[in-house]
Design an enzyme around this catalytic site. Structure first.
Site, short mmCIF file in Angstrom:
data_model
loop_
_atom_site.label_atom_id
_atom_site.label_comp_id
_atom_site.label_asym_id
_atom_site.label_seq_id
_atom_site.Cartn_x
_atom_site.Cartn_y
_atom_site.Cartn_z
CG ASP A 107 -0.64 5.74 4.57
OD1 ASP A 107 -0.91 4.69 4.10
OD2 ASP A 107 0.35 6.60 4.87
CG LEU A 108 -0.92 3.04 10.03
CD1 LEU A 108 -1.92 2.93 11.27
CD2 LEU A 108 -1.47 1.29 10.66
CG ASP A 109 4.50 3.43 7.15
OD1 ASP A 109 4.70 4.36 8.28
OD2 ASP A 109 5.12 3.21 6.26
CB THR A 156 5.17 1.66 11.19
OG1 THR A 156 3.52 2.23 10.08
CG2 THR A 156 4.46 0.92 12.41
CE LYS A 196 8.37 7.72 4.29
NZ LYS A 196 8.35 8.60 4.45
CB VAL A 252 5.32 -0.54 -1.56
CG1 VAL A 252 5.85 -1.08 -3.01
CG2 VAL A 252 5.89 1.33 -2.32
CE LYS A 291 -2.07 3.68 0.03
NZ LYS A 291 -1.63 4.34 1.76
CD GLU A 344 -0.96 7.72 1.13
OE1 GLU A 344 0.39 8.29 1.53
OE2 GLU A 344 -1.55 6.86 1.26
CG ASP A 345 3.71 8.62 4.96
OD1 ASP A 345 3.10 8.58 4.54
OD2 ASP A 345 4.45 8.90 5.26
CB SER A 402 -3.48 1.17 5.55
OG SER A 402 -1.92 1.04 6.43
CB ALA A 403 -0.17 -0.54 1.25
P1 B16 Z 1 2.87 -4.60 5.32
P2 B16 Z 1 0.39 2.40 4.39
C1 B16 Z 1 2.52 0.76 4.20
O1 B16 Z 1 1.78 0.99 4.76
C2 B16 Z 1 4.13 1.24 4.23
O2 B16 Z 1 3.67 1.99 4.16
C3 B16 Z 1 4.42 0.46 3.00
O3 B16 Z 1 6.29 0.60 3.69
C4 B16 Z 1 4.88 -1.33 3.89
O4 B16 Z 1 5.22 -1.91 2.94
C5 B16 Z 1 3.47 -1.74 3.75
O5 B16 Z 1 2.64 -0.82 4.52
C6 B16 Z 1 3.16 -3.21 3.02
O6 B16 Z 1 2.90 -3.58 5.00
O7 B16 Z 1 4.35 -5.17 5.54
O8 B16 Z 1 2.59 -4.02 7.28
O9 B16 Z 1 2.11 -5.15 5.04
O10 B16 Z 1 1.41 3.59 4.19
O11 B16 Z 1 0.03 1.97 3.10
O12 B16 Z 1 0.12 2.77 5.54
MG MG Z 2 2.73 6.39 4.50
#
Ligand code: B16
Ligand code: MG
Length: 238
Positions: free
Chosen positions: A8-10, A16, A44, A46, A144, A168-169, A113-114
């Protein structure tokens, strides 16, 4: 046998979440909706659209599609203002070393990552070169805990789900990993990620091979315990 890692990224590689928080809070403020850290926690992993829908629902509001688009664009512009100055100093503790060691140990590495901003952020903080494949919010639409993002990552690495560890976090991300049939390593507080095979505070000082061996042992023990619970005991008094 484990042959790859899906990250996962964030919250796993970079923090972030604080920037998503500031941008969503600013938007919620303009819409007159209360938004604090508890609400942010639920966003997170989402997707952007699903996050907006949740915030509006918390405020008892609905908006026409054109206004939804407006707020998603505006929130993202605010988010990008915050991420513009990110550098390698923003990589979370132990993440770079772990990626390097995992790569050197022969594991394949993918992103799951989402976020639609994942690739420019990975590039900005100098991690993009470690990845053999990437899957982000531009590739999959289901959020997710839907397992698509990780199943697609495994497919791109040419691995079977049972050959992958997800890092994942978020609870939704751990659930996605389990639904994909993968091992799940949680980063954060153990009480927030009860479904993970193991939870660590971060990746600092972790050796990829030892970690994989430990996760495989834990998963096998959990599997045996589940089997025992299913098998009726022969020692019950008649
Ligand atoms: P964006 P991850 C997710 O990243 C974030 O945790 C989530 O808070 C955010 O809404 C989502 O990416 C979409 O991000 O607006 O940059 O497309 O944890 O899946 O790496
Ligand atoms: Mg995350």
């Amino acid at each position: 046998m484990i042959r790859g890692f899906l990250f996962d990224l964030d919250g796993v590689l970079v923090d972030t979440a604080k920037f998503h928080f500031l941008a969503w809070q600013r938007m919620a403020g303009e819409l007159g909706i209360a938004f604090g850290h508890d609400e942010n926690e639920q966003l997170k992993g989402v997707s952007r659209r699903a996050s907006l829908e949740k915030i509006l629902a918390w405020g008892g509001q609905t908006l026409p599609e054109a206004e939804m688009e407006h707020w998603m664009t505006t929130k993202n512009a605010w988010y990008l203002e915050h991420t513009a100055s990110m550098t390698s100093a923003d990589v979370l503790p132990g993440a770079s070393e772990f990626l390097r060691n995992a790569h050197q140990a022969g594991y394949l590495i993918a992103l799951g990552s989402a976020s639609k901003n994942a690739l420019p952020i990975l590039e900005k903080v100098g991690l993009l070169n470690f990845f053999d494949a990437t899957v982000d919010g531009n590739d999959v639409t289901a959020s997710k805990p839907d397992p698509s993002v990780f199943l697609e990552g495994a497919r791109k690495l040419n691995l079977q789900p049972h050959e992958c560890v997800v890092v994942e976090d978020a609870a939704a991300g751990i659930e996605a990993a389990l639904r994909a049939g993968m091992l799940a390593l949680g980063l954060g507080a153990p009480e927030a990620l009860p479904q993970a095979h193991r939870v660590l505070p971060d990746l600092q000082g972790q050796d990829p091979r030892s970690l994989v061996a430990d996760l495989e042992t834990r998963a096998a023990a959990a599997h045996s315990a589940a089997d025992r619970a299913k098998t009726p005991s022969t020692n019950l008094p008649s």
